[in-house]
Scaffold this motif. Structure first.
Motif, mmCIF file in Angstrom:
data_model
loop_
_atom_site.group_PDB
_atom_site.id
_atom_site.type_symbol
_atom_site.label_atom_id
_atom_site.label_comp_id
_atom_site.label_asym_id
_atom_site.label_seq_id
_atom_site.Cartn_x
_atom_site.Cartn_y
_atom_site.Cartn_z
ATOM 1 N N ILE A 156 0.834 -1.206 0.000
ATOM 2 C CA ILE A 156 0.000 0.000 0.000
ATOM 3 C C ILE A 156 0.867 1.253 0.000
ATOM 4 N N GLY A 157 1.968 1.206 0.738
ATOM 5 C CA GLY A 157 2.820 2.388 0.849
ATOM 6 C C GLY A 157 3.866 2.527 -0.234
ATOM 7 N N TRP A 158 4.377 1.400 -0.764
ATOM 8 C CA TRP A 158 5.509 1.459 -1.689
ATOM 9 C C TRP A 158 5.239 0.753 -3.012
ATOM 10 N N ASP A 159 4.021 0.368 -3.291
ATOM 11 C CA ASP A 159 3.599 -0.182 -4.577
ATOM 12 C C ASP A 159 4.136 -1.592 -4.819
ATOM 13 N N CYS A 160 5.409 -1.738 -5.141
ATOM 14 C CA CYS A 160 5.984 -3.049 -5.461
ATOM 15 C C CYS A 160 7.290 -3.282 -4.693
ATOM 16 N N PRO A 161 7.247 -3.279 -3.363
ATOM 17 C CA PRO A 161 8.465 -3.514 -2.589
ATOM 18 C C PRO A 161 8.904 -4.971 -2.725
ATOM 19 N N PRO A 162 10.104 -5.304 -2.259
ATOM 20 C CA PRO A 162 10.564 -6.693 -2.359
ATOM 21 C C PRO A 162 9.646 -7.657 -1.605
ATOM 22 N N LEU A 163 9.372 -8.786 -2.236
ATOM 23 C CA LEU A 163 8.660 -9.882 -1.591
ATOM 24 C C LEU A 163 9.713 -10.797 -0.977
ATOM 25 N N VAL A 164 9.703 -10.910 0.350
ATOM 26 C CA VAL A 164 10.732 -11.680 1.059
ATOM 27 C C VAL A 164 10.043 -12.856 1.747
ATOM 28 N N GLU A 165 10.253 -14.050 1.223
ATOM 29 C CA GLU A 165 9.571 -15.241 1.712
ATOM 30 C C GLU A 165 10.456 -16.149 2.551
ATOM 31 N N THR A 166 11.703 -15.758 2.794
ATOM 32 C CA THR A 166 12.615 -16.552 3.597
ATOM 33 C C THR A 166 13.644 -15.621 4.220
ATOM 34 N N VAL A 167 14.368 -16.100 5.218
ATOM 35 C CA VAL A 167 15.425 -15.303 5.822
ATOM 36 C C VAL A 167 16.565 -15.181 4.819
ATOM 37 N N LEU A 168 16.944 -13.958 4.506
ATOM 38 C CA LEU A 168 17.963 -13.716 3.497
ATOM 39 C C LEU A 168 19.349 -13.608 4.130
ATOM 40 N N PRO A 169 20.401 -13.952 3.395
ATOM 41 C CA PRO A 169 21.761 -13.739 3.911
ATOM 42 C C PRO A 169 22.063 -12.252 4.019
ATOM 43 N N GLY A 170 23.079 -11.930 4.789
ATOM 44 C CA GLY A 170 23.381 -10.529 5.053
ATOM 45 C C GLY A 170 23.761 -9.725 3.824
ATOM 46 N N ASP A 171 24.280 -10.385 2.799
ATOM 47 C CA ASP A 171 24.697 -9.663 1.594
ATOM 48 C C ASP A 171 23.621 -9.643 0.514
ATOM 49 N N ALA A 172 22.417 -10.098 0.836
ATOM 50 C CA ALA A 172 21.335 -10.120 -0.159
ATOM 51 C C ALA A 172 20.872 -8.700 -0.479
ATOM 52 N N ARG A 173 20.522 -8.469 -1.719
ATOM 53 C CA ARG A 173 20.009 -7.173 -2.160
ATOM 54 C C ARG A 173 18.729 -7.415 -2.966
ATOM 55 N N PRO A 174 17.614 -7.699 -2.290
ATOM 56 C CA PRO A 174 16.374 -8.017 -3.017
ATOM 57 C C PRO A 174 15.875 -6.817 -3.803
ATOM 58 N N SER A 175 15.327 -7.079 -4.960
ATOM 59 C CA SER A 175 14.805 -6.014 -5.818
ATOM 60 C C SER A 175 13.298 -5.905 -5.640
ATOM 61 N N ASN A 176 12.728 -4.848 -6.185
ATOM 62 C CA ASN A 176 11.284 -4.666 -6.116
ATOM 63 C C ASN A 176 10.567 -5.843 -6.787
ATOM 64 N N TYR A 177 9.384 -6.140 -6.276
ATOM 65 C CA TYR A 177 8.629 -7.293 -6.763
ATOM 66 C C TYR A 177 8.237 -7.080 -8.226
ATOM 67 N N GLU A 178 8.634 -8.016 -9.059
ATOM 68 C CA GLU A 178 8.417 -7.864 -10.497
ATOM 69 C C GLU A 178 7.009 -8.240 -10.927
ATOM 70 N N GLY A 179 6.256 -8.905 -10.058
ATOM 71 C CA GLY A 179 4.921 -9.326 -10.440
ATOM 72 C C GLY A 179 3.912 -8.201 -10.493
ATOM 73 N N GLY A 180 4.230 -7.069 -9.893
ATOM 74 C CA GLY A 180 3.326 -5.932 -9.921
ATOM 75 C C GLY A 180 2.542 -5.778 -8.631
ATOM 76 N N HIS A 181 1.969 -4.620 -8.462
ATOM 77 C CA HIS A 181 1.259 -4.244 -7.238
ATOM 78 C C HIS A 181 0.084 -5.173 -6.938
ATOM 79 N N VAL A 182 -0.743 -5.425 -7.936
ATOM 80 C CA VAL A 182 -1.938 -6.250 -7.735
ATOM 81 C C VAL A 182 -1.564 -7.674 -7.353
ATOM 82 N N GLU A 183 -0.577 -8.232 -8.012
ATOM 83 C CA GLU A 183 -0.185 -9.612 -7.719
ATOM 84 C C GLU A 183 0.445 -9.735 -6.336
#
Length: 237
Positions: A156-183
């Motif tokens: 709601i606030g950032w449109d397509c922020p990263p979808l994080v479904e697991t604990v990421l390593p410290g050097d991870a750089r997740p990108s914005n969710y490519e599926g789109g806001h609705v998905e």
């Protein structure tokens, strides 16, 4: 003399430490490794308590005199006044109120990082707690619901922020969710809906315990709100 003394002292120290190395390698007391934790029902409940503490600190309490999330989502309107003793006081809220914020605004930063802190602790439970008992299933369901809620607020606030479904390593750089806001909102709704049957139900409006944790009503609220914001009005209803 010094040229002879120093090497001798170094040799003695090496011999002393070498002989005591096994005695110095002592297992740390009062600590349980992550691999040994998350095994019992009590472990699962303690992990869930930590998630609620994270939620209370970052979302319901925050560090300081204000709660970031409602400031960000409620003060950006003509019917709100972010007041203070003088102009410039409470400026982090006034920037939101007057639509003159930038990327350095602490309300925006604290809301964003706080929501992902909830996601992190929820993923820790989801990744590590097995679903081999009714209590563990409920714990996982509460974590999945809070993770869905956090992603919904981020969407709601950032449109397509990263979808994080697991604990990421410290050097991870997740990108914005490519599926789109609705998905992304659809994912939030489906996640919440998938665990409704594993959650407890609030008994009545006077049920204080049921009001202080994730219940079936909370999961259905997350699903309904996510579907409302994605325009799926029939299923939201």
């Amino acid at each position: 003399m010094k040229k002879i003394l120093y090497p001798i002292l170094g040799l003695c120290a090496a011999m002393f430490l070498g002989g005591c190395e096994d005695r110095l390698d002592i297992e740390q007391k009062g600590v349980i490794s992550a691999d040994d934790f998350y095994q019992t029902d009590d472990d699962a409940q303690n992990a869930l308590n930590n998630l609620y503490q994270c939620f209370a600190y970052h979302i319901a309490g925050n560090e300081g005199i204000y709660v970031a999330l409602p400031v960000l989502f409620n003060e950006a309107g003509d019917d709100m006044l972010a007041a203070g003793n003088m102009y410039g006081d409470n400026d982090f809220g006034a920037q939101i109120n007057e639509f003159r914020y930038d990327y350095q605004n602490e309300v925006i930063k604290n809301t964003y990082t706080g929501l992902y802190a909830v996601v992190y602790d929820a993923n820790t439970i989801i990744d590590r707690v097995p679903d081999d008992s009714p209590i563990k299933k409920r714990v996982r369901a509460e974590a999945i619901t809070l993770r869905a809620w956090a992603h919904m607020m981020l969407a709601i606030g950032w449109d397509c922020p990263p979808l994080v479904e697991t604990v990421l390593p410290g050097d991870a750089r997740p990108s914005n969710y490519e599926g789109g806001h609705v998905e992304l909102l659809r994912w939030c709704a489906e996640q919440a809906e998938s665990v409704v049957n594993d959650l407890e139900e609030r008994i009545s409006p006077t049920d204080k315990v049921g009001a202080s944790k994730v219940t079936k009503g909370m999961a259905l609220t997350v699903a309904g709100k996510a579907r409302l914001f994605m325009g799926d009005y029939e299923n939201a209803k």
